[in-house]
Design an enzyme around this catalytic site. Structure first.
Site, PDB file in Angstrom:
ATOM      1  N   ILE A   1      -5.946  17.762  -2.812  1.00  0.00           N
ATOM      2  CA  ILE A   1      -6.837  17.911  -3.953  1.00  0.00           C
ATOM      3  C   ILE A   1      -5.996  18.090  -5.231  1.00  0.00           C
ATOM      4  O   ILE A   1      -5.184  19.017  -5.324  1.00  0.00           O
ATOM      5  CB  ILE A   1      -7.790  19.119  -3.759  1.00  0.00           C
ATOM      6  CG1 ILE A   1      -8.479  19.049  -2.378  1.00  0.00           C
ATOM      7  CG2 ILE A   1      -8.801  19.200  -4.900  1.00  0.00           C
ATOM      8  CD1 ILE A   1      -9.254  17.784  -2.097  1.00  0.00           C
TER       9      ILE A   1
ATOM     10  N   GLY B   1      17.643  -5.657  -7.435  1.00  0.00           N
ATOM     11  CA  GLY B   1      18.606  -5.677  -6.335  1.00  0.00           C
ATOM     12  C   GLY B   1      19.161  -4.295  -6.038  1.00  0.00           C
ATOM     13  O   GLY B   1      18.422  -3.304  -5.998  1.00  0.00           O
TER      14      GLY B   1
ATOM     15  N   GLU C   1      -9.645   7.402  -4.012  1.00  0.00           N
ATOM     16  CA  GLU C   1     -11.025   7.010  -4.325  1.00  0.00           C
ATOM     17  C   GLU C   1     -11.477   5.762  -3.564  1.00  0.00           C
ATOM     18  O   GLU C   1     -12.082   4.857  -4.119  1.00  0.00           O
ATOM     19  CB  GLU C   1     -11.198   6.868  -5.843  1.00  0.00           C
ATOM     20  CG  GLU C   1     -11.002   8.223  -6.506  1.00  0.00           C
ATOM     21  CD  GLU C   1     -11.261   8.255  -7.990  1.00  0.00           C
ATOM     22  OE1 GLU C   1     -12.179   7.552  -8.444  1.00  0.00           O
ATOM     23  OE2 GLU C   1     -10.559   8.999  -8.676  1.00  0.00           O
TER      24      GLU C   1
ATOM     25  N   GLN D   1      -9.041  -1.119   2.269  1.00  0.00           N
ATOM     26  CA  GLN D   1      -9.924  -1.564   3.361  1.00  0.00           C
ATOM     27  C   GLN D   1     -11.377  -1.178   3.067  1.00  0.00           C
ATOM     28  O   GLN D   1     -12.296  -1.956   3.305  1.00  0.00           O
ATOM     29  CB  GLN D   1      -9.516  -0.928   4.709  1.00  0.00           C
ATOM     30  CG  GLN D   1      -8.332  -1.575   5.380  1.00  0.00           C
ATOM     31  CD  GLN D   1      -7.031  -0.883   4.989  1.00  0.00           C
ATOM     32  OE1 GLN D   1      -7.011  -0.058   4.079  1.00  0.00           O
ATOM     33  NE2 GLN D   1      -5.949  -1.221   5.647  1.00  0.00           N
TER      34      GLN D   1
END
Ligand code: FAD
Length: 389
Positions: free
Chosen positions: A164, A346, A370, A374
Protein backbone atom coordinates in the site's frame (compact mmCIF):
# COMPACT_ATOMS: atom_id res chain seq x y z
CA UNK A 1 -9.67 13.07 -33.44
CA UNK A 2 -8.02 16.28 -32.32
CA UNK A 3 -6.35 17.04 -28.99
CA UNK A 4 -5.90 20.61 -27.96
CA UNK A 5 -4.62 22.20 -24.78
CA UNK A 6 -5.23 25.77 -23.76
CA UNK A 7 -2.45 28.29 -22.99
CA UNK A 8 -2.91 27.80 -19.22
CA UNK A 9 -2.25 24.06 -19.60
CA UNK A 10 0.81 24.80 -21.75
CA UNK A 11 2.13 27.05 -18.97
CA UNK A 12 1.57 24.33 -16.38
CA UNK A 13 3.40 21.81 -18.54
CA UNK A 14 6.34 24.19 -18.99
CA UNK A 15 6.42 24.87 -15.24
CA UNK A 16 6.31 21.12 -14.49
CA UNK A 17 9.16 20.51 -16.96
CA UNK A 18 11.32 23.01 -15.08
CA UNK A 19 10.37 21.55 -11.67
CA UNK A 20 10.99 18.03 -13.01
CA UNK A 21 14.46 18.76 -14.25
CA UNK A 22 15.54 20.82 -11.23
CA UNK A 23 13.92 18.90 -8.37
CA UNK A 24 12.10 15.71 -9.34
CA UNK A 25 14.76 13.77 -11.21
CA UNK A 26 17.55 14.51 -8.69
CA UNK A 27 15.46 13.50 -5.65
CA UNK A 28 14.26 10.36 -7.46
CA UNK A 29 17.83 9.32 -8.28
CA UNK A 30 18.85 10.08 -4.69
CA UNK A 31 16.13 7.75 -3.33
CA UNK A 32 16.97 5.05 -5.87
CA UNK A 33 20.66 5.11 -5.02
CA UNK A 34 19.86 5.11 -1.27
CA UNK A 35 17.40 2.24 -1.85
CA UNK A 36 14.70 3.71 0.37
CA UNK A 37 11.72 6.09 0.15
CA UNK A 38 12.21 9.86 0.37
CA UNK A 39 12.13 10.50 4.17
CA UNK A 40 9.05 12.33 5.53
CA UNK A 41 11.22 15.22 6.74
CA UNK A 42 13.05 15.72 3.41
CA UNK A 43 13.11 19.42 2.39
CA UNK A 44 11.83 18.37 -1.04
CA UNK A 45 8.36 17.97 0.51
CA UNK A 46 8.40 21.52 1.93
CA UNK A 47 9.28 22.79 -1.53
CA UNK A 48 6.32 20.76 -2.88
CA UNK A 49 3.98 22.56 -0.46
CA UNK A 50 5.51 25.93 -1.35
CA UNK A 51 4.62 25.41 -5.02
CA UNK A 52 1.04 24.46 -4.11
CA UNK A 53 1.28 20.65 -4.28
CA UNK A 54 -0.37 18.40 -1.71
CA UNK A 55 -3.80 20.05 -1.80
CA UNK A 56 -7.24 18.57 -2.27
CA UNK A 57 -9.47 19.34 -5.24
CA UNK A 58 -12.36 19.63 -2.77
CA UNK A 59 -13.20 23.37 -2.65
CA UNK A 60 -14.15 23.45 1.06
CA UNK A 61 -17.45 23.40 2.99
CA UNK A 62 -20.34 24.95 1.07
CA UNK A 63 -18.03 26.25 -1.71
CA UNK A 64 -18.28 25.68 -5.44
CA UNK A 65 -15.08 24.71 -7.32
CA UNK A 66 -13.17 27.87 -8.34
CA UNK A 67 -12.82 28.19 -12.12
CA UNK A 68 -13.30 25.48 -14.76
CA UNK A 69 -12.04 21.98 -13.99
CA UNK A 70 -8.81 20.96 -15.67
CA UNK A 71 -9.59 18.63 -18.60
CA UNK A 72 -8.63 14.97 -18.25
CA UNK A 73 -6.50 15.26 -21.39
CA UNK A 74 -4.50 18.01 -19.64
CA UNK A 75 -4.25 15.89 -16.49
CA UNK A 76 -2.87 13.01 -18.57
CA UNK A 77 -0.28 15.24 -20.25
CA UNK A 78 0.83 16.43 -16.81
CA UNK A 79 0.97 12.82 -15.55
CA UNK A 80 3.15 11.90 -18.55
CA UNK A 81 5.47 14.83 -17.96
CA UNK A 82 5.83 14.11 -14.22
CA UNK A 83 6.65 10.43 -14.86
CA UNK A 84 9.14 11.47 -17.55
CA UNK A 85 11.17 13.01 -14.71
CA UNK A 86 10.36 10.36 -12.08
CA UNK A 87 7.21 8.32 -11.62
CA UNK A 88 8.13 7.23 -8.09
CA UNK A 89 8.51 10.84 -6.97
CA UNK A 90 5.11 11.66 -8.47
CA UNK A 91 3.50 9.10 -6.14
CA UNK A 92 5.68 10.20 -3.20
CA UNK A 93 4.46 13.81 -3.54
CA UNK A 94 2.16 14.71 -0.62
CA UNK A 95 -1.60 14.94 -1.11
CA UNK A 96 -4.85 13.00 -0.64
CA UNK A 97 -3.71 10.68 -3.47
CA UNK A 98 -5.52 7.59 -4.71
CA UNK A 99 -8.63 7.68 -2.45
CA UNK A 100 -9.47 11.34 -3.10
CA UNK A 101 -11.69 10.56 -6.10
CA UNK A 102 -13.76 8.06 -4.10
CA UNK A 103 -14.20 10.50 -1.22
CA UNK A 104 -15.24 13.29 -3.61
CA UNK A 105 -17.71 11.01 -5.38
CA UNK A 106 -19.14 8.98 -2.52
CA UNK A 107 -18.18 10.64 0.77
CA UNK A 108 -20.66 12.57 2.88
CA UNK A 109 -20.13 16.32 3.37
CA UNK A 110 -18.99 15.61 6.92
CA UNK A 111 -16.44 13.07 5.66
CA UNK A 112 -15.10 15.50 3.06
CA UNK A 113 -14.68 18.14 5.75
CA UNK A 114 -13.06 15.80 8.25
CA UNK A 115 -10.74 13.89 5.90
CA UNK A 116 -10.09 16.27 2.97
CA UNK A 117 -10.33 19.49 5.04
CA UNK A 118 -6.73 19.27 6.34
CA UNK A 119 -5.55 19.09 2.70
CA UNK A 120 -7.14 22.46 1.80
CA UNK A 121 -4.19 24.50 3.13
CA UNK A 122 -1.84 21.81 4.45
CA UNK A 123 0.28 23.04 7.36
CA UNK A 124 2.77 20.21 6.74
CA UNK A 125 3.21 17.47 4.12
CA UNK A 126 0.18 15.19 4.47
CA UNK A 127 -0.67 11.93 2.72
CA UNK A 128 -3.63 9.57 2.44
CA UNK A 129 -3.81 6.15 0.82
CA UNK A 130 -6.08 3.42 -0.44
CA UNK A 131 -5.67 -0.14 0.86
CA UNK A 132 -7.22 -2.89 -1.21
CA UNK A 133 -4.47 -5.47 -1.92
CA UNK A 134 -3.92 -8.35 0.50
CA UNK A 135 -1.40 -11.20 0.56
CA UNK A 136 -4.09 -13.47 -0.98
CA UNK A 137 -6.08 -10.92 -3.04
CA UNK A 138 -4.50 -8.77 -5.76
CA UNK A 139 -6.07 -9.06 -9.21
CA UNK A 140 -9.16 -10.69 -7.76
CA UNK A 141 -10.24 -7.75 -5.64
CA UNK A 142 -13.52 -9.46 -4.78
CA UNK A 143 -11.54 -12.05 -2.78
CA UNK A 144 -10.35 -9.76 0.02
CA UNK A 145 -10.51 -11.28 3.50
CA UNK A 146 -10.21 -8.19 5.73
CA UNK A 147 -13.44 -8.22 7.69
CA UNK A 148 -15.65 -5.48 9.08
CA UNK A 149 -17.97 -6.41 11.93
CA UNK A 150 -20.57 -4.17 13.53
CA UNK A 151 -19.89 -3.24 17.11
CA UNK A 152 -22.55 -1.07 18.82
CA UNK A 153 -22.39 2.24 16.90
CA UNK A 154 -19.14 1.45 15.10
CA UNK A 155 -17.15 -1.18 13.21
CA UNK A 156 -14.29 -3.54 14.04
CA UNK A 157 -11.79 -4.34 11.29
CA UNK A 158 -9.44 -7.34 11.15
CA UNK A 159 -7.08 -8.38 8.37
CA UNK A 160 -3.82 -7.65 6.57
CA UNK A 161 -2.93 -5.40 3.64
CA UNK A 162 0.21 -5.28 1.50
CA UNK A 163 2.01 -3.06 -1.03
CA UNK A 164 0.00 0.00 0.00
CA UNK A 165 1.55 3.29 -1.18
CA UNK A 166 2.54 5.77 1.58
CA UNK A 167 0.60 3.87 4.30
CA UNK A 168 2.93 4.52 7.24
CA UNK A 169 3.00 8.29 6.60
CA UNK A 170 -0.70 8.73 5.75
CA UNK A 171 -3.05 10.75 7.96
CA UNK A 172 -5.72 8.16 7.17
CA UNK A 173 -6.09 5.00 5.13
CA UNK A 174 -9.21 4.14 3.15
CA UNK A 175 -9.41 0.42 3.94
CA UNK A 176 -11.44 -1.93 1.79
CA UNK A 177 -13.07 -4.65 3.92
CA UNK A 178 -15.85 -7.21 3.63
CA UNK A 179 -18.89 -7.83 5.80
CA UNK A 180 -18.87 -11.45 4.64
CA UNK A 181 -15.96 -12.97 2.67
CA UNK A 182 -18.31 -15.54 1.06
CA UNK A 183 -20.42 -12.80 -0.58
CA UNK A 184 -17.77 -11.24 -2.88
CA UNK A 185 -17.98 -7.66 -4.09
CA UNK A 186 -21.55 -7.05 -2.82
CA UNK A 187 -20.35 -7.29 0.77
CA UNK A 188 -17.43 -4.86 0.40
CA UNK A 189 -17.28 -1.52 2.20
CA UNK A 190 -14.61 1.16 2.51
CA UNK A 191 -13.63 2.60 5.91
CA UNK A 192 -11.55 5.60 6.94
CA UNK A 193 -8.91 4.46 9.44
CA UNK A 194 -6.95 7.37 10.97
CA UNK A 195 -3.25 6.89 11.60
CA UNK A 196 -2.61 5.95 15.23
CA UNK A 197 -5.88 4.03 15.67
CA UNK A 198 -5.17 1.21 18.17
CA UNK A 199 -4.62 -2.12 16.37
CA UNK A 200 -3.40 -0.51 13.11
CA UNK A 201 0.13 -1.66 12.23
CA UNK A 202 2.97 -2.42 12.57
CA UNK A 203 4.02 -1.04 9.19
CA UNK A 204 6.66 -2.84 7.14
CA UNK A 205 8.14 -1.06 4.13
CA UNK A 206 8.45 -3.59 1.31
CA UNK A 207 11.60 -4.06 -0.71
CA UNK A 208 10.91 -3.30 -4.36
CA UNK A 209 12.87 -3.38 -7.61
CA UNK A 210 11.96 0.12 -8.82
CA UNK A 211 9.98 3.26 -7.93
CA UNK A 212 11.95 3.46 -4.70
CA UNK A 213 11.09 7.11 -4.01
CA UNK A 214 7.78 6.15 -2.40
CA UNK A 215 7.00 3.54 0.20
CA UNK A 216 4.94 0.43 -0.49
CA UNK A 217 3.90 -0.89 2.88
CA UNK A 218 2.33 -3.92 4.54
CA UNK A 219 0.35 -3.68 7.76
CA UNK A 220 -2.26 -5.52 9.74
CA UNK A 221 -5.54 -4.48 11.31
CA UNK A 222 -6.03 -6.15 14.63
CA UNK A 223 -9.44 -5.36 16.17
CA UNK A 224 -9.27 -1.82 14.77
CA UNK A 225 -12.36 0.08 15.94
CA UNK A 226 -13.78 2.97 13.89
CA UNK A 227 -17.02 4.90 14.44
CA UNK A 228 -20.00 4.37 12.12
CA UNK A 229 -19.38 7.83 10.64
CA UNK A 230 -16.10 6.50 9.17
CA UNK A 231 -17.86 4.16 6.76
CA UNK A 232 -17.46 5.76 3.30
CA UNK A 233 -20.80 7.16 2.22
CA UNK A 234 -22.08 7.18 5.82
CA UNK A 235 -23.89 4.61 7.87
CA UNK A 236 -27.17 5.24 5.98
CA UNK A 237 -28.74 3.60 2.89
CA UNK A 238 -25.81 4.60 0.58
CA UNK A 239 -23.52 2.34 2.55
CA UNK A 240 -24.82 -0.56 0.46
CA UNK A 241 -23.33 0.73 -2.77
CA UNK A 242 -20.29 2.68 -1.64
CA UNK A 243 -17.89 -0.25 -1.12
CA UNK A 244 -16.87 -1.98 -4.32
CA UNK A 245 -18.05 1.04 -6.32
CA UNK A 246 -15.47 3.19 -4.50
CA UNK A 247 -12.71 0.78 -5.45
CA UNK A 248 -13.82 0.55 -9.07
CA UNK A 249 -14.13 4.36 -9.35
CA UNK A 250 -10.56 4.64 -8.12
CA UNK A 251 -9.29 2.10 -10.65
CA UNK A 252 -11.34 3.33 -13.65
CA UNK A 253 -10.12 6.90 -13.22
CA UNK A 254 -6.58 5.65 -12.60
CA UNK A 255 -5.94 3.47 -15.67
CA UNK A 256 -5.29 6.21 -18.24
CA UNK A 257 -3.12 7.98 -15.62
CA UNK A 258 -0.94 4.86 -15.28
CA UNK A 259 -0.86 4.68 -19.09
CA UNK A 260 0.31 8.32 -19.22
CA UNK A 261 2.97 7.53 -16.60
CA UNK A 262 4.15 4.61 -18.72
CA UNK A 263 4.35 6.87 -21.79
CA UNK A 264 6.47 9.29 -19.72
CA UNK A 265 8.88 6.50 -18.71
CA UNK A 266 9.08 5.28 -22.33
CA UNK A 267 9.79 8.83 -23.58
CA UNK A 268 12.56 9.22 -20.98
CA UNK A 269 14.08 5.92 -22.20
CA UNK A 270 13.91 7.13 -25.80
CA UNK A 271 15.65 10.40 -24.89
CA UNK A 272 18.33 8.55 -22.91
CA UNK A 273 18.99 6.19 -25.83
CA UNK A 274 19.17 9.10 -28.27
CA UNK A 275 21.47 11.10 -26.00
CA UNK A 276 23.85 8.18 -25.62
CA UNK A 277 23.77 7.23 -29.30
CA UNK A 278 24.54 10.83 -30.33
CA UNK A 279 27.33 11.20 -27.77
CA UNK A 280 28.94 7.94 -28.94
CA UNK A 281 28.29 8.48 -32.64
CA UNK A 282 26.11 5.40 -32.95
CA UNK A 283 23.36 6.94 -35.04
CA UNK A 284 25.05 5.89 -38.28
CA UNK A 285 24.44 2.23 -37.42
CA UNK A 286 21.24 0.85 -38.92
CA UNK A 287 20.69 -1.46 -35.95
CA UNK A 288 20.65 1.51 -33.55
CA UNK A 289 18.59 3.76 -35.85
CA UNK A 290 15.97 1.04 -36.34
CA UNK A 291 15.59 0.57 -32.63
CA UNK A 292 15.21 4.28 -32.00
CA UNK A 293 12.66 4.56 -34.79
CA UNK A 294 10.63 1.68 -33.31
CA UNK A 295 10.76 3.23 -29.83
CA UNK A 296 9.60 6.63 -31.10
CA UNK A 297 6.76 5.08 -33.14
CA UNK A 298 5.49 3.05 -30.20
CA UNK A 299 5.71 5.96 -27.75
CA UNK A 300 3.59 8.06 -30.16
CA UNK A 301 1.06 5.24 -30.59
CA UNK A 302 0.71 4.68 -26.83
CA UNK A 303 0.27 8.40 -26.19
CA UNK A 304 -2.52 8.64 -28.77
CA UNK A 305 -4.49 5.74 -27.26
CA UNK A 306 -4.03 7.22 -23.79
CA UNK A 307 -5.22 10.68 -24.85
CA UNK A 308 -8.20 9.12 -26.63
CA UNK A 309 -9.24 7.46 -23.33
CA UNK A 310 -8.95 10.88 -21.66
CA UNK A 311 -10.84 12.66 -24.44
CA UNK A 312 -13.78 10.23 -24.15
CA UNK A 313 -13.85 10.83 -20.37
CA UNK A 314 -13.83 14.61 -21.00
CA UNK A 315 -16.82 14.13 -23.30
CA UNK A 316 -18.47 12.03 -20.58
CA UNK A 317 -18.58 9.04 -22.90
CA UNK A 318 -17.88 5.43 -21.92
CA UNK A 319 -14.14 4.71 -22.04
CA UNK A 320 -13.70 1.38 -20.28
CA UNK A 321 -12.23 -0.32 -23.36
CA UNK A 322 -9.95 2.61 -24.25
CA UNK A 323 -8.83 3.03 -20.62
CA UNK A 324 -7.84 -0.64 -20.43
CA UNK A 325 -6.30 -0.58 -23.93
CA UNK A 326 -4.24 2.47 -23.03
CA UNK A 327 -2.87 0.85 -19.88
CA UNK A 328 -2.20 -2.54 -21.50
CA UNK A 329 -0.43 -0.93 -24.45
CA UNK A 330 1.53 1.83 -22.70
CA UNK A 331 2.88 -0.46 -19.97
CA UNK A 332 4.14 -2.84 -22.65
CA UNK A 333 5.69 0.02 -24.63
CA UNK A 334 7.45 1.30 -21.49
CA UNK A 335 8.94 -2.14 -20.85
CA UNK A 336 10.07 -2.48 -24.47
CA UNK A 337 11.49 1.04 -24.70
CA UNK A 338 13.47 0.76 -21.47
CA UNK A 339 14.77 -2.66 -22.51
CA UNK A 340 15.78 -1.40 -25.99
CA UNK A 341 17.38 1.66 -24.40
CA UNK A 342 19.35 -0.50 -22.00
CA UNK A 343 20.60 -2.58 -24.93
CA UNK A 344 21.62 0.49 -26.92
CA UNK A 345 23.74 1.64 -23.99
CA UNK A 346 25.24 -1.84 -23.85
CA UNK A 347 27.73 -2.39 -21.06
CA UNK A 348 27.29 1.18 -19.83
CA UNK A 349 23.58 0.46 -19.24
CA UNK A 350 24.24 -2.82 -17.52
CA UNK A 351 26.60 -1.33 -14.94
CA UNK A 352 23.68 0.36 -13.22
CA UNK A 353 25.06 3.91 -13.07
CA UNK A 354 22.92 5.25 -15.91
CA UNK A 355 19.33 6.49 -15.64
CA UNK A 356 18.21 3.92 -18.24
CA UNK A 357 18.81 1.06 -15.81
CA UNK A 358 16.56 2.73 -13.22
CA UNK A 359 13.87 3.36 -15.88
CA UNK A 360 14.03 -0.34 -16.79
CA UNK A 361 13.32 -1.28 -13.15
CA UNK A 362 10.63 1.40 -12.76
CA UNK A 363 8.70 0.39 -15.89
CA UNK A 364 7.56 -3.08 -14.76
CA UNK A 365 5.23 -1.74 -12.08
CA UNK A 366 3.21 0.09 -14.76
CA UNK A 367 2.09 -3.35 -15.94
CA UNK A 368 1.14 -4.46 -12.42
CA UNK A 369 -0.57 -1.62 -10.55
CA UNK A 370 -4.30 -0.92 -10.83
CA UNK A 371 -4.96 -4.10 -12.81
CA UNK A 372 -2.22 -6.13 -14.51
CA UNK A 373 -1.81 -6.36 -18.28
CA UNK A 374 -3.60 -9.72 -18.30
CA UNK A 375 -6.54 -8.26 -16.39
CA UNK A 376 -6.78 -5.31 -18.83
CA UNK A 377 -6.84 -7.75 -21.74
CA UNK A 378 -9.63 -9.70 -20.02
CA UNK A 379 -11.67 -6.50 -19.56
CA UNK A 380 -11.20 -5.55 -23.22
CA UNK A 381 -12.10 -9.04 -24.45
CA UNK A 382 -15.14 -9.20 -22.20
CA UNK A 383 -16.43 -5.91 -23.59
CA UNK A 384 -15.67 -6.77 -27.21
CA UNK A 385 -16.72 -10.40 -27.47
CA UNK A 386 -18.56 -10.99 -24.20
CA UNK A 387 -16.38 -13.64 -22.59
CA UNK A 388 -18.02 -15.39 -19.65
CA UNK A 389 -17.27 -13.79 -16.26
C1 FAD B 1 4.67 -0.68 -6.94
C2 FAD B 1 3.32 -1.17 -6.49
C3 FAD B 1 2.43 -0.31 -5.85
C4 FAD B 1 1.18 -0.74 -5.40
N1 FAD B 1 0.34 0.12 -4.73
C5 FAD B 1 -0.85 -0.34 -4.23
C6 FAD B 1 -1.70 0.52 -3.44
O1 FAD B 1 -1.38 1.70 -3.18
N2 FAD B 1 -2.89 0.02 -2.96
C7 FAD B 1 -3.26 -1.27 -3.22
O2 FAD B 1 -4.34 -1.66 -2.76
N3 FAD B 1 -2.47 -2.11 -3.96
C8 FAD B 1 -1.27 -1.68 -4.46
N4 FAD B 1 -0.45 -2.53 -5.18
C9 FAD B 1 -0.86 -3.91 -5.42
C10 FAD B 1 -1.33 -4.17 -6.85
O3 FAD B 1 -2.59 -3.60 -7.06
C11 FAD B 1 -1.32 -5.69 -7.07
O4 FAD B 1 0.04 -6.10 -7.10
C12 FAD B 1 -2.04 -6.09 -8.35
O5 FAD B 1 -3.42 -5.94 -8.20
C13 FAD B 1 -1.73 -7.53 -8.75
O6 FAD B 1 -1.98 -8.40 -7.70
P1 FAD B 1 -0.91 -9.49 -7.25
O7 FAD B 1 0.43 -8.84 -7.24
O8 FAD B 1 -1.40 -10.13 -6.02
O9 FAD B 1 -0.88 -10.54 -8.44
P2 FAD B 1 -1.91 -11.74 -8.67
O10 FAD B 1 -3.30 -11.23 -8.69
O11 FAD B 1 -1.59 -12.85 -7.75
O12 FAD B 1 -1.51 -12.15 -10.15
C14 FAD B 1 -0.32 -12.90 -10.45
C15 FAD B 1 -0.26 -13.06 -11.97
O13 FAD B 1 -1.41 -13.78 -12.45
C16 FAD B 1 -2.12 -13.02 -13.43
N5 FAD B 1 -3.55 -13.22 -13.26
C17 FAD B 1 -4.28 -13.08 -12.11
N6 FAD B 1 -5.57 -13.34 -12.36
C18 FAD B 1 -5.68 -13.65 -13.67
C19 FAD B 1 -6.76 -14.02 -14.52
N7 FAD B 1 -8.01 -14.11 -14.05
N8 FAD B 1 -6.49 -14.25 -15.82
C20 FAD B 1 -5.22 -14.15 -16.32
N9 FAD B 1 -4.16 -13.82 -15.56
C21 FAD B 1 -4.39 -13.58 -14.26
C22 FAD B 1 -1.74 -11.56 -13.15
O14 FAD B 1 -1.86 -10.78 -14.32
C23 FAD B 1 -0.29 -11.70 -12.71
O15 FAD B 1 0.55 -11.77 -13.82
C24 FAD B 1 0.80 -2.10 -5.65
C25 FAD B 1 1.68 -2.97 -6.32
C26 FAD B 1 2.93 -2.53 -6.74
C27 FAD B 1 3.85 -3.49 -7.47
Amino acid sequence: MEFSVDPAARDRLAELREWGEKEVRPVGLEADRAGCPIPVGHPFFDRCLARGDGRTRWPGPGRKPAGPRMSIVTQLLLAEEFAYWDRGVMIATPGPGLPEQSVLGLGTEEQKERFLGPFLEPDRPRWACFAMTEPGAGSDAAAIQTTARRDRDGWILNGAKCFIGSASRSDWILVQATLDPSKGRKAQRAFFVPQGTPGLGPFKIEKKMGLKAYESTSFSLDDVRVPGAYLLGGDGPREHTAGFKAAMQTFNAGRPVIAANAVGIARAALDEALRYARAHELLGRARVRDRIEAMARKVRMARLVCLRAGQLADQQRANIVEASMSKALAAQVAQEATSEGLEILGLAGGRGDELIEKLYRDAKAMDIVEGTGQIQRMIIARKLVGLPR
